[in-house]
Enzyme design. Sequence first.
Site, mmCIF file in Angstrom:
data_model
loop_
_atom_site.group_PDB
_atom_site.id
_atom_site.type_symbol
_atom_site.label_atom_id
_atom_site.label_comp_id
_atom_site.label_asym_id
_atom_site.label_seq_id
_atom_site.Cartn_x
_atom_site.Cartn_y
_atom_site.Cartn_z
ATOM 1 N N SER A 1 3.017 -1.828 10.366
ATOM 2 C CA SER A 1 4.466 -1.842 10.620
ATOM 3 C C SER A 1 5.132 -3.172 10.288
ATOM 4 C CB SER A 1 4.765 -1.437 12.071
ATOM 5 O OG SER A 1 4.356 -0.107 12.305
ATOM 6 N N HIS B 1 -9.841 1.012 4.744
ATOM 7 C CA HIS B 1 -8.548 1.218 5.417
ATOM 8 C C HIS B 1 -8.752 2.190 6.581
ATOM 9 C CE1 HIS B 1 -4.461 2.545 6.224
ATOM 10 N NE2 HIS B 1 -4.066 1.432 5.628
ATOM 11 N N ASN C 1 0.868 -1.179 0.000
ATOM 12 C CA ASN C 1 0.000 0.000 0.000
ATOM 13 C C ASN C 1 0.904 1.227 0.000
ATOM 14 O OD1 ASN C 1 -1.812 2.048 0.485
ATOM 15 N ND2 ASN C 1 -2.318 1.402 2.577
ATOM 16 N N GLY D 1 2.029 2.478 10.691
ATOM 17 C CA GLY D 1 2.957 3.594 10.520
ATOM 18 C C GLY D 1 3.644 4.018 11.801
ATOM 19 N N GLU E 1 -7.143 4.617 7.609
ATOM 20 C CA GLU E 1 -6.945 6.038 7.290
ATOM 21 C C GLU E 1 -8.179 6.614 6.594
ATOM 22 O OE1 GLU E 1 -3.139 5.525 5.398
ATOM 23 O OE2 GLU E 1 -2.299 5.027 7.354
ATOM 24 N N LYS F 1 0.108 4.271 -0.333
ATOM 25 C CA LYS F 1 -0.563 5.462 0.213
ATOM 26 C C LYS F 1 -0.332 6.661 -0.718
ATOM 27 C CE LYS F 1 -0.162 3.360 4.689
ATOM 28 N NZ LYS F 1 -0.286 3.497 6.129
ATOM 29 N N GLU G 1 -5.601 -4.945 10.580
ATOM 30 C CA GLU G 1 -4.600 -3.903 10.795
ATOM 31 C C GLU G 1 -4.934 -3.127 12.056
ATOM 32 O OE1 GLU G 1 -2.566 -2.694 6.853
ATOM 33 O OE2 GLU G 1 -4.388 -1.522 7.053
HETATM 34 P P1 PGA Z 1 2.544 0.473 7.591
HETATM 35 O O1 PGA Z 1 1.106 0.637 6.889
HETATM 36 O O2 PGA Z 1 3.126 -0.840 7.115
HETATM 37 O O3 PGA Z 1 3.337 1.647 7.145
HETATM 38 O O4 PGA Z 1 2.288 0.449 9.062
HETATM 39 C C1 PGA Z 1 0.247 -0.445 6.706
HETATM 40 C C2 PGA Z 1 -1.038 -0.005 6.079
HETATM 41 O O5 PGA Z 1 -1.493 1.108 6.361
HETATM 42 O O6 PGA Z 1 -1.646 -0.724 5.288
#
Ligand code: PGA
Length: 248
Positions: A209, A96, A9, A174, A98, A11, A168
């Site tokens: 992460s 997601h 992903n 993140g 976010e 982003k 997640e």
């Molecule tokens: P990250 O993001 O690996 O940077 O924690 C995962 C995601 O948002 O799908």
Amino acid sequence: MRRPLVVGNWKMNGSRLGSVELSGSIAKNFSAGDRCIDCAVCPPDVFLADVAATLANSGVGLGAQNVSQYEEGAYTGDVSASMLAEFGCTYVLVGHSERRTCFGESSQQAAAKFVAAQGKGLIPILCVGETLAERQAGRAFEVVAEQLDAVVEAAGLSALVEAVVAYEPVWAIGTGEVASPVQAQEVMTFIRARLGEKAGAMRLLYGGSVSVENAAQLFEQRDIDGALVGGASLHPEQFMTICQMAEA
Ligand code: PGA
């Protein structure tokens, strides 16, 4: 046997040229070996055409990060499932955290997007997970259940188990703070149990992460079939290493 799946992903990162270089590097490495996993990347929508061209015949799949719940019409700024399909997407992320947090998407909206995506032949990757406050309040399972149930209600159980679910935990996204393999497995067990026998063949990804340091341990867990990778997917060597770990 469930076939492992690793999804990057990206982003809202990168540039047009950068996305071609990144996908080119992944494509080159992925097609090198005999593959027993599926791998895909989700660039920003405006780079889909370039990335699709770069990935052609590589075996690396293409996905989008979001989709409209509507088919077409006066929905300024939205991109429909049929548009994503036309640009070569196989997968699309739905719900997601976010999207839920920064854009106020509800579980019902995520469910509507899930239905729209599946209706056009895309494979939705439904993201579920609890915030830190919810975990600390002992509500992790309840939150995940509510997010799953909304999709079951809108799409039906059979439709959900044909898709992919990514667990997640929001507090791990993140932040560099990954869920322990035991914590992740606990929720995976819960998800499979909640969806019943039919979910035996459904692929469950862990996200939050994921890195070259922790991926192998996560993949050792019985119910973790792969990963949704954010930050590490922007580094082709790291992403490829995580893919190899999923394959091992
Ligand atoms: P990250 O993001 O690996 O940077 O924690 C995962 C995601 O948002 O799908």
